[in-house]
Design an enzyme around this catalytic site. Sequence first.
Site, PDB file in Angstrom:
ATOM      1  N   LYS A 190       0.834  -1.212   0.000  1.00 46.52           N
ATOM      2  CA  LYS A 190       0.000   0.000   0.000  1.00 46.52           C
ATOM      3  C   LYS A 190       0.870   1.264   0.000  1.00 46.52           C
ATOM      4  O   LYS A 190       2.094   1.159   0.018  1.00 46.52           O
ATOM      5  CB  LYS A 190      -0.961  -0.046   1.202  1.00 46.52           C
ATOM      6  CG  LYS A 190      -1.927  -1.256   1.137  1.00 46.52           C
ATOM      7  CD  LYS A 190      -2.971  -1.117   0.051  1.00 46.52           C
ATOM      8  CE  LYS A 190      -3.699  -2.378  -0.383  1.00 46.52           C
ATOM      9  NZ  LYS A 190      -4.384  -3.188   0.582  1.00 46.52           N
TER      10      LYS A 190
HETATM   11  C1  LIG Z   1      -5.456  -4.285   0.869  1.00 45.55           C
HETATM   12  C2  LIG Z   1      -6.920  -4.148   0.897  1.00 45.55           C
HETATM   13  C3  LIG Z   1      -7.698  -4.491   2.016  1.00 45.55           C
HETATM   14  C4  LIG Z   1      -7.160  -5.244   3.178  1.00 45.55           C
HETATM   15  O1  LIG Z   1      -6.076  -4.659   3.788  1.00 45.55           O
HETATM   16  P1  LIG Z   1      -5.257  -5.499   4.871  1.00 45.55           P
HETATM   17  O2  LIG Z   1      -4.505  -4.442   5.622  1.00 45.55           O
HETATM   18  O3  LIG Z   1      -4.364  -6.423   4.106  1.00 45.55           O
HETATM   19  O4  LIG Z   1      -6.225  -6.228   5.723  1.00 45.55           O
HETATM   20  C5  LIG Z   1      -9.043  -4.190   2.023  1.00 45.55           C
HETATM   21  N1  LIG Z   1      -9.629  -3.612   0.955  1.00 45.55           N
HETATM   22  C6  LIG Z   1      -8.934  -3.299  -0.146  1.00 45.55           C
HETATM   23  C7  LIG Z   1      -9.645  -2.636  -1.274  1.00 45.55           C
HETATM   24  C8  LIG Z   1      -7.564  -3.573  -0.220  1.00 45.55           C
HETATM   25  O5  LIG Z   1      -6.887  -3.285  -1.340  1.00 45.55           O
END
Ligand SMILES: *Cc1c(COP(=O)(O)O)cnc(C)c1O
Length: 389
Positions: A190
């Site tokens: 991210k």
């Molecule tokens: C990455 C992601 C999540 C989950 O994030 P985590 O921190 O891995 O639990 C949820 N929604 C979207 C759209 C994502 O891209």
Amino acid sequence: MSESPLPFLPFALPEIGEDEIHEVVDTLRSGWVTTGPKAKRFEQEFAAFLGEPEIECIAVNSATAGLHLALEAMGIGPGDEVITTTHTFTATAEVVRYLGADVVLVDIDPATLNIDPRLVEAAITPRTRCIIPVHYAGLAVDMIAILDIARKHGLRVLEDAAHALPTTLEKELIGTMGSDATVFSFYANKTMTTGEGGMLVTRNAELAKRAKVMRLHGMNRDAFDRFQSVVPSWRYEIVAPGFKYNLTDLAASLGLHQLKKLSSFQRRREWIAAAYNQSFADLPLILPPQAPEGDVHAWHLYVLRLTDAVQIDRDAFIEAMFAAGIGCSVHYIPLHLQPYWRDRYGLTPEQFPHSQEAYERSFSIPLYTAMSDADVQRVIAAVRRIALA
Ligand SMILES: *Cc1c(COP(=O)(O)O)cnc(C)c1O
């Protein structure tokens, strides 16, 4: 197999600097490795970043955990329906099922790839309790429309902002738009990372209180405050069967420095996206939608769509990119195609024509701060060569 003489360029990589490494070492030497002073400071600095020192920021060990806690605190349960987009990662929707409620998936607006507010309104039933918009790729959903619909129908709004740090809409940061809660992700790929982690943000004090209790085993220490000025550390009450969703100080150590770098990360992402936009403008590709004038696109993802003028299909395009030594991905295989969601709700591609079409034509190319200018040029050259072949 890569036919490139250059080393493989992965689809995504985090950018971890010496500051993060020193902070983690400091935490290890401190003797306090789980949730403690650094997680607390990370929450405070996150609130400051949002420009609202009073907003509640609740650090959790994933965005999935944050989404689950927010829905739980809203009292979502069996018999309830929650509306979200089919064009997302399964985490957005699975948390609804954790609570025994049902997911109602709707299609996207093909111009933005975001949930279509008109379809949200059409999907509302007497059982609907909440809407979960996802700011896909880092472009803000039309929150004005979503919040309007929610007000009109008495619904809650939980923003999945896993892609949207720092995204703005009408110059306001996502997280401060006036929904019930917003959740950011600090997963490895991210826009900033703590390895695993997330942040639940809300202005609702009741929701925050419940989420904090449920974040750590349903443990409540506030109950004793009325009787004692200093609560002994061993005394607590269990008020619910809670979860284990706290963020460690080790992870927060990364977050403290990643957050400081977020603005420079953002500038680099914008620069790469602009280079791509300019270099692909003449190709038979649909470029990603842009943020409205004056607003920020977080550019978590750079998603291209093939037009019929390209000779090869999406799978072959990705294969050709891999042969050139460049990792690509697809965001996402829509939920309506995933066996669990498809079979539980009897979903077909015809119900989601825009998501289906975007899925069949789209792929994501590398866009991250650890890419060099040469890496960016290499991606540009490969996309141009394959698209024009
Ligand atoms: C990455 C992601 C999540 C989950 O994030 P985590 O921190 O891995 O639990 C949820 N929604 C979207 C759209 C994502 O891209």
